[in-house]
Design a protein around this motif. Sequence first.
Motif, PDB file in Angstrom:
ATOM      1  N   ALA A 237       0.839  -1.202   0.000  1.00 18.35           N
ATOM      2  CA  ALA A 237       0.000   0.000   0.000  1.00 18.35           C
ATOM      3  C   ALA A 237       0.871   1.247   0.000  1.00 18.35           C
ATOM      4  O   ALA A 237       1.959   1.246   0.588  1.00 18.35           O
ATOM      5  CB  ALA A 237      -0.895   0.004   1.241  1.00 18.35           C
ATOM      6  N   GLN A 238       0.368   2.304  -0.650  1.00 20.15           N
ATOM      7  CA  GLN A 238       1.109   3.564  -0.684  1.00 20.15           C
ATOM      8  C   GLN A 238       1.312   4.107   0.736  1.00 20.15           C
ATOM      9  O   GLN A 238       2.343   4.694   1.050  1.00 20.15           O
ATOM     10  CB  GLN A 238       0.369   4.591  -1.559  1.00 20.15           C
ATOM     11  CG  GLN A 238       1.165   5.851  -1.855  1.00 20.15           C
ATOM     12  CD  GLN A 238       2.517   5.580  -2.520  1.00 20.15           C
ATOM     13  OE1 GLN A 238       2.630   4.734  -3.402  1.00 20.15           O
ATOM     14  NE2 GLN A 238       3.569   6.270  -2.053  1.00 20.15           N
ATOM     15  N   SER A 239       0.320   3.855   1.610  1.00 17.56           N
ATOM     16  CA  SER A 239       0.444   4.364   2.982  1.00 17.56           C
ATOM     17  C   SER A 239       1.652   3.739   3.690  1.00 17.56           C
ATOM     18  O   SER A 239       2.312   4.388   4.503  1.00 17.56           O
ATOM     19  CB  SER A 239      -0.828   4.082   3.774  1.00 17.56           C
ATOM     20  OG  SER A 239      -1.112   2.699   3.765  1.00 17.56           O
ATOM     21  N   LEU A 240       1.959   2.475   3.351  1.00 19.84           N
ATOM     22  CA  LEU A 240       3.138   1.832   3.959  1.00 19.84           C
ATOM     23  C   LEU A 240       4.410   2.493   3.439  1.00 19.84           C
ATOM     24  O   LEU A 240       5.323   2.822   4.209  1.00 19.84           O
ATOM     25  CB  LEU A 240       3.159   0.327   3.623  1.00 19.84           C
ATOM     26  CG  LEU A 240       2.005  -0.532   4.140  1.00 19.84           C
ATOM     27  CD1 LEU A 240       2.159  -1.984   3.687  1.00 19.84           C
ATOM     28  CD2 LEU A 240       1.931  -0.472   5.662  1.00 19.84           C
ATOM     29  N   VAL A 241       4.449   2.695   2.126  1.00 17.99           N
ATOM     30  CA  VAL A 241       5.623   3.329   1.523  1.00 17.99           C
ATOM     31  C   VAL A 241       5.820   4.723   2.133  1.00 17.99           C
ATOM     32  O   VAL A 241       6.944   5.119   2.468  1.00 17.99           O
ATOM     33  CB  VAL A 241       5.475   3.419  -0.016  1.00 17.99           C
ATOM     34  CG1 VAL A 241       6.618   4.197  -0.645  1.00 17.99           C
ATOM     35  CG2 VAL A 241       5.367   2.025  -0.623  1.00 17.99           C
ATOM     36  N   ASP A 242       4.716   5.444   2.317  1.00  9.40           N
ATOM     37  CA  ASP A 242       4.813   6.798   2.875  1.00  9.40           C
ATOM     38  C   ASP A 242       5.400   6.775   4.285  1.00  9.40           C
ATOM     39  O   ASP A 242       6.242   7.603   4.633  1.00  9.40           O
ATOM     40  CB  ASP A 242       3.425   7.467   2.908  1.00  9.40           C
ATOM     41  CG  ASP A 242       2.923   7.772   1.502  1.00  9.40           C
ATOM     42  OD1 ASP A 242       3.748   7.743   0.564  1.00  9.40           O
ATOM     43  OD2 ASP A 242       1.708   8.023   1.347  1.00  9.40           O
ATOM     44  N   LYS A 243       4.945   5.812   5.092  1.00 12.69           N
ATOM     45  CA  LYS A 243       5.470   5.731   6.467  1.00 12.69           C
ATOM     46  C   LYS A 243       6.959   5.406   6.462  1.00 12.69           C
ATOM     47  O   LYS A 243       7.732   5.955   7.240  1.00 12.69           O
ATOM     48  CB  LYS A 243       4.720   4.658   7.267  1.00 12.69           C
ATOM     49  CG  LYS A 243       3.393   5.145   7.792  1.00 12.69           C
ATOM     50  CD  LYS A 243       2.668   4.097   8.620  1.00 12.69           C
ATOM     51  CE  LYS A 243       1.306   4.654   9.024  1.00 12.69           C
ATOM     52  NZ  LYS A 243       0.348   3.655   9.423  1.00 12.69           N
ATOM     53  N   VAL A 244       7.349   4.471   5.589  1.00 19.20           N
ATOM     54  CA  VAL A 244       8.760   4.071   5.523  1.00 19.20           C
ATOM     55  C   VAL A 244       9.623   5.250   5.059  1.00 19.20           C
ATOM     56  O   VAL A 244      10.692   5.516   5.620  1.00 19.20           O
ATOM     57  CB  VAL A 244       8.936   2.853   4.578  1.00 19.20           C
ATOM     58  CG1 VAL A 244      10.409   2.514   4.383  1.00 19.20           C
ATOM     59  CG2 VAL A 244       8.182   1.643   5.118  1.00 19.20           C
ATOM     60  N   THR A 245       9.140   5.972   4.052  1.00 14.75           N
ATOM     61  CA  THR A 245       9.955   7.065   3.524  1.00 14.75           C
ATOM     62  C   THR A 245       9.969   8.273   4.473  1.00 14.75           C
ATOM     63  O   THR A 245      11.008   8.874   4.695  1.00 14.75           O
ATOM     64  CB  THR A 245       9.499   7.506   2.113  1.00 14.75           C
ATOM     65  OG1 THR A 245       8.081   7.608   2.112  1.00 14.75           O
ATOM     66  CG2 THR A 245       9.880   6.498   1.063  1.00 14.75           C
ATOM     67  N   MET A 246       8.807   8.553   5.067  1.00 21.57           N
ATOM     68  CA  MET A 246       8.749   9.704   5.979  1.00 21.57           C
ATOM     69  C   MET A 246       9.692   9.520   7.169  1.00 21.57           C
ATOM     70  O   MET A 246      10.343  10.460   7.609  1.00 21.57           O
ATOM     71  CB  MET A 246       7.329   9.877   6.504  1.00 21.57           C
ATOM     72  CG  MET A 246       6.743  11.222   6.162  1.00 21.57           C
ATOM     73  SD  MET A 246       4.959  11.157   6.258  1.00 21.57           S
ATOM     74  CE  MET A 246       4.661  10.238   7.759  1.00 21.57           C
ATOM     75  N   ASN A 247       9.735   8.305   7.666  1.00 22.49           N
ATOM     76  CA  ASN A 247      10.615   8.025   8.812  1.00 22.49           C
ATOM     77  C   ASN A 247      12.025   7.621   8.378  1.00 22.49           C
ATOM     78  O   ASN A 247      12.876   7.346   9.222  1.00 22.49           O
ATOM     79  CB  ASN A 247      10.015   6.918   9.688  1.00 22.49           C
ATOM     80  CG  ASN A 247       8.788   7.402  10.442  1.00 22.49           C
ATOM     81  OD1 ASN A 247       8.857   8.357  11.209  1.00 22.49           O
ATOM     82  ND2 ASN A 247       7.655   6.768  10.202  1.00 22.49           N
ATOM     83  N   ASN A 248      12.227   7.566   7.064  1.00 25.21           N
ATOM     84  CA  ASN A 248      13.547   7.242   6.509  1.00 25.21           C
ATOM     85  C   ASN A 248      14.114   5.943   7.113  1.00 25.21           C
ATOM     86  O   ASN A 248      15.256   5.909   7.559  1.00 25.21           O
ATOM     87  CB  ASN A 248      14.504   8.423   6.772  1.00 25.21           C
ATOM     88  CG  ASN A 248      15.559   8.521   5.705  1.00 25.21           C
ATOM     89  OD1 ASN A 248      15.324   8.138   4.558  1.00 25.21           O
ATOM     90  ND2 ASN A 248      16.748   8.972   6.087  1.00 25.21           N
ATOM     91  N   ILE A 249      13.297   4.901   7.134  1.00 25.21           N
ATOM     92  CA  ILE A 249      13.693   3.643   7.787  1.00 25.21           C
ATOM     93  C   ILE A 249      14.469   2.768   6.804  1.00 25.21           C
ATOM     94  O   ILE A 249      13.911   2.348   5.770  1.00 25.21           O
ATOM     95  CB  ILE A 249      12.454   2.854   8.292  1.00 25.21           C
ATOM     96  CG1 ILE A 249      11.539   3.766   9.111  1.00 25.21           C
ATOM     97  CG2 ILE A 249      12.890   1.631   9.095  1.00 25.21           C
ATOM     98  CD1 ILE A 249      10.208   3.129   9.495  1.00 25.21           C
ATOM     99  N   PRO A 250      15.727   2.458   7.092  1.00 21.01           N
ATOM    100  CA  PRO A 250      16.507   1.627   6.164  1.00 21.01           C
ATOM    101  C   PRO A 250      15.928   0.215   6.029  1.00 21.01           C
ATOM    102  O   PRO A 250      15.406  -0.350   6.985  1.00 21.01           O
ATOM    103  CB  PRO A 250      17.890   1.566   6.818  1.00 21.01           C
ATOM    104  CG  PRO A 250      17.945   2.718   7.760  1.00 21.01           C
ATOM    105  CD  PRO A 250      16.535   2.914   8.231  1.00 21.01           C
ATOM    106  N   LEU A 251      16.046  -0.321   4.815  1.00 22.34           N
ATOM    107  CA  LEU A 251      15.611  -1.689   4.553  1.00 22.34           C
ATOM    108  C   LEU A 251      16.816  -2.613   4.425  1.00 22.34           C
ATOM    109  O   LEU A 251      17.773  -2.286   3.714  1.00 22.34           O
ATOM    110  CB  LEU A 251      14.823  -1.754   3.239  1.00 22.34           C
ATOM    111  CG  LEU A 251      13.337  -1.505   3.354  1.00 22.34           C
ATOM    112  CD1 LEU A 251      13.047  -0.031   3.186  1.00 22.34           C
ATOM    113  CD2 LEU A 251      12.578  -2.295   2.307  1.00 22.34           C
TER     114      LEU A 251
END
Length: 352
Positions: A237-251
């Motif tokens: 979901a885009q909402s997941l991508v947004d949370k990951v990018t907003m918090n800049n969480i490394p994968l």
Amino acid sequence: MENEVDLFYRQMPKVELHAHLNGSVSFSTIEKLTARKPHLNIEHNMTAICSGQRRTLDECFQVFKVIHQLVDTEEDILMVAKDVIRQFADDGVKYLELRSTPREEKNTGMTRRSYVQTVIEAISQCGNEGLDIEVRFLVSVDRRHGFEVAMETVKLAEDFMLSTDGLVVGLDLSGDPTVGHGGDLLPALQKAKNCGLKLSLHMSEVPSQVDESELLLNIPPDRIGHGTFLHPEVGGAQSLVDKVTMNNIPLELCLTSNVKGQTVSSYSNHHFLYWYNKGHPVVICTDDRGVFCTELSREYQLVASTFGLSQEDMWSLSHKAIDYTFASASLKEQLHRRWLELRPSLFQTVPN
Ligand SMILES: CC(C)=CCNc1ncnc2c1ncn2[C@@H]1O[C@H](COP(=O)(O)O)[C@@H](O)[C@H]1O
Ligand SMILES: [Zn+2]
């Protein structure tokens, strides 16, 4: 081992941030363990998935059960952990965050506490041997074991974080993603975060975990393991991508593991490209180097050859990964200096 790895990737200094102890056991260490326990009749094809083979996720998780039978005493844990650390050092890894699930074995008297104590002992013995590698430990919570065990594991991680002068740096959430719901473990994960443990959570490793990932991202974690199905193109979901990018969480991305475990259909279809093209922090890791017959240098080479990246690009990925570690600020700085010192000789002796 499968085909040769270029000297460049072998010699390039690297950090490994996603390595499960019992998944990282090499063939030579398995041989030592089977010699100790011949009655188990365990053969190598039961503990590793080698060249060209793929297995279902379920079959992969069976492999860990076999390895756990071989590694069920403190003596085994000590040997396995020391071998694994040495082998990462041999592959040019300068900083390693090892993770493992504290296991209780009624038959041998091993307790979750003595398990962690033994891994810490292995790390300190390797330090005393002067190996060129810094090692930190993440205590793993197995999602299959439920809330009570998760709480107990968090307490253990907290105790060891305080008593080992920072060798224990965080908590990992792992285990078969098709079993249990991460949402049930939220209070345990939150507790870990509140007491100063960093969180690395396996997330969206299989499809249809959107709800769980939403909940876990609200904590938020400090790093994400896999994140294979986060983005909308693969059913996330885009909402997941947004949370990951907003918090800049490394994968933490582990190509061979995902392809051999069949959650990703081919190397070129790996979600590395999606996040790399966004300029989002990613770190290349092995997951289970023993089980999947790989090495970190091989994973770097695979990324370069699959996506047409240059040695400079790969250097930059390896260098940036220092910032995604759970190391102290001073250790990060030390690692940055080390990388810059090693760089000229690497590009001189191993031309492009
Ligand atoms: C099956 C497959 C494709 C594996 C790769 N993806 C994984 N996903 C979730 N948990 C994992 C994975 N690989 C290892 N683990 C966890 O690590 C454990 C083995 O290392 P340890 O006993 O914690 O020292 C496994 O029992 C499992 O709980
Ligand atoms: Zn993993």
